[in-house]
Design an enzyme around this catalytic site. Structure first.
Site, PDB file in Angstrom:
ATOM      1  N   LYS A 100      -3.199  -5.099  12.612  1.00  0.00           N
ATOM      2  CA  LYS A 100      -2.733  -5.200  10.955  1.00  0.00           C
ATOM      3  C   LYS A 100      -1.400  -5.335  11.124  1.00  0.00           C
ATOM      4  O   LYS A 100      -0.930  -4.296  11.402  1.00  0.00           O
ATOM      5  CB  LYS A 100      -3.357  -3.970  10.587  1.00  0.00           C
ATOM      6  CG  LYS A 100      -2.966  -3.741   8.887  1.00  0.00           C
ATOM      7  CD  LYS A 100      -3.441  -2.410   8.145  1.00  0.00           C
ATOM      8  CE  LYS A 100      -2.839  -2.424   6.907  1.00  0.00           C
ATOM      9  NZ  LYS A 100      -3.546  -1.411   6.275  1.00  0.00           N
TER      10      LYS A 100
ATOM     11  N   LYS B  26      -6.467  -8.191  10.524  1.00  0.00           N
ATOM     12  CA  LYS B  26      -6.055  -8.865   9.184  1.00  0.00           C
ATOM     13  C   LYS B  26      -4.484  -9.205   9.080  1.00  0.00           C
ATOM     14  O   LYS B  26      -3.959  -8.154   9.965  1.00  0.00           O
ATOM     15  CB  LYS B  26      -6.418  -7.742   8.037  1.00  0.00           C
ATOM     16  CG  LYS B  26      -5.432  -6.567   7.891  1.00  0.00           C
ATOM     17  CD  LYS B  26      -5.937  -5.843   6.862  1.00  0.00           C
ATOM     18  CE  LYS B  26      -5.451  -5.072   5.907  1.00  0.00           C
ATOM     19  NZ  LYS B  26      -5.698  -4.061   5.092  1.00  0.00           N
TER      20      LYS B  26
HETATM   21  C1  PBG Z   1      -3.763   0.293   3.374  1.00  0.00           C
HETATM   22  C2  PBG Z   1      -4.596  -1.047   2.999  1.00  0.00           C
HETATM   23  C3  PBG Z   1      -4.020  -2.285   2.717  1.00  0.00           C
HETATM   24  C4  PBG Z   1      -5.160  -3.127   2.672  1.00  0.00           C
HETATM   25  C5  PBG Z   1      -6.231  -2.442   2.831  1.00  0.00           C
HETATM   26  N1  PBG Z   1      -5.723  -1.291   3.286  1.00  0.00           N
HETATM   27  C6  PBG Z   1      -2.739  -2.907   2.840  1.00  0.00           C
HETATM   28  C7  PBG Z   1      -1.340  -2.314   2.715  1.00  0.00           C
HETATM   29  O1  PBG Z   1      -0.879  -1.663   1.895  1.00  0.00           O
HETATM   30  O2  PBG Z   1      -0.883  -1.921   3.697  1.00  0.00           O
HETATM   31  C8  PBG Z   1      -4.847  -4.521   2.235  1.00  0.00           C
HETATM   32  C9  PBG Z   1      -6.057  -5.189   2.033  1.00  0.00           C
HETATM   33  C10 PBG Z   1      -5.720  -6.688   0.943  1.00  0.00           C
HETATM   34  O3  PBG Z   1      -4.609  -7.154   0.968  1.00  0.00           O
HETATM   35  O4  PBG Z   1      -6.634  -7.240   0.511  1.00  0.00           O
HETATM   36  N2  PBG Z   1      -4.312   1.025   4.051  1.00  0.00           N
HETATM   37 ZN    ZN Z   2      -2.969   2.927   3.768  1.00  0.00          ZN
END
Ligand code: PBG
Ligand code: ZN
Length: 321
Positions: free
Chosen positions: A191, A244
């Site tokens: 991520k 992601k």
């Molecule tokens: C945080 C989280 C994020 C997403 C899912 N869980 C991003 C973040 O704020 O770091 C992003 C998903 C998206 O952008 O659709 N735990």
């Molecule tokens: Zn988070």
């Protein structure tokens, strides 16, 4: 002369030699669930809203009929606090929604839940903060309890998105201790930190109030770092590895698939979806077609399943069947 165009001549021939497909079973639809009744729009995610328990069930029922069998639940808590206590409240929006969904749909529906603290902390970080620092082990202990609450409510798959170290092992131990040996963990193995999550943070009200997430999310300049973490997550007990954002990481989807034998998931994140919608609104692109091309590229790179805000409309409009 080799004439490749013979195999491109008609739709039927093109379908005959198609190497990749995109089916309803590959899609996972995110939900933002709250205790408050009704549906509230999220401006930055066209067509997606925050839904109360009843509305969530009603929407899932429609989605299921079209073949969309997996949901990923994000909780919108009533209150935020430094200790993120809402994250492991058995009467929180997420456990209550899981129970309602499982009562109504049983094992026809796969309920996945986000396990992270950022919507539950008042500062918006994914872990607890002590003296200005996002601390690891205390956060992990809390995340493991959160996972247990979700499992108790009936969740099939726990999806930790926090990026703390050692969380998969800790979660697996706690789940097993509580008798949930059969519930799966979908780990966010790779991520990257950055700007791709903007619309999501509006939806989940989870922007960090100070600093950024670069001390726990990965540096997009790196690839080996993520592959190593993904393999460690597997050793710790992860069942599915997720990456992601999706399109900027097609190389890593491919490499993670080569490096491991686990099912691979990709998260087509909020801005990947919303930027298509914004361009479509200006008349610059054919949004449906572009979203389809995003998803097929993610599948071709090697993702077995895709979390995407486009899931429902793909089925409703029939561009995925
Ligand atoms: C945080 C989280 C994020 C997403 C899912 N869980 C991003 C973040 O704020 O770091 C992003 C998903 C998206 O952008 O659709 N735990
Ligand atoms: Zn988070």
């Amino acid at each position: 002369m080799i004439r490749s165009r013979r195999m491109r001549r008609t739709q039927a021939i093109r379908d005959l030699v198609a190497e990749t497909d995109l089916r309803p079973r590959h899609l996972i639809q995110p939900y933002f669930v709250q205790k408050a009744k009704g549906f509230s729009e999220i401006a930055a995610l066209p067509g997606i809203g925050r839904t109360g328990i009843h509305e969530t069930c009603a929407q899932v029922e429609k989605d299921l009929k079209k073949g969309l069998r997996s949901v990923l639940l994000f909780g919108i808590p009533d209150e935020k606090a430094p200790d993120a206590h809402g994250a492991h409240d058995p009467d929180g929006a997420v456990p209550l929604t899981i129970k309602a969904l499982k009562t109504q749909f049983g094992d026809d529906l796969i309920v996945m839940t986000d396990v992270c603290l950022c919507s539950y902390t008042d500062h918006g970080h994914c872990g607890l903060v002590h003296d200005g620092e996002v601390v690891n082990d205390a956060s992990v202990a809390l995340l493991a309890e959160m996972a247990v609450r979700h499992a108790e409510a009936g969740a099939d798959v726990l999806a930790p998105s926090d990026m703390m170290d050692g969380r998969i092992a800790a979660m697996r131990v706690r789940l097993d201790e509580e008798g949930f040996q059969n519930r799966a963990i979908m780990s966010y193995a790779i991520k990257h930190a950055g700007a791709y999550y903007g619309p999501f943070r509006e939806a989940a009200d989870s922007s960090p109030k100070f600093g950024d997430r670069r001390s726990y999310q990965m540096d997009p300049r790196n690839s080996r770092e993520g592959l190593r973490d993904g393999l460690m997550d597997l050793e710790e007990g992860a069942d599915i590895l997720l990456l992601k954002p999706a399109l900027p990481n097609l190389d890593l989807i491919w490499r993670l698939r080569e490096a491991s034998l686990a099912p691979i998931a990709a998260y087509h994140v909020s801005s990947e979806f919303s930027s298509v919608k914004a361009a479509e609104e200006r008349g610059w692109v054919n949004g449906d077609q572009l979203l389809y091309e995003h998803l097929i590229a993610i599948r071709r790179a090697g993702a077995d399943m895709i979390v995407t805000y486009a899931g429902r409309e793909a089925l409703e409009k029939g561009w995925v069947q």
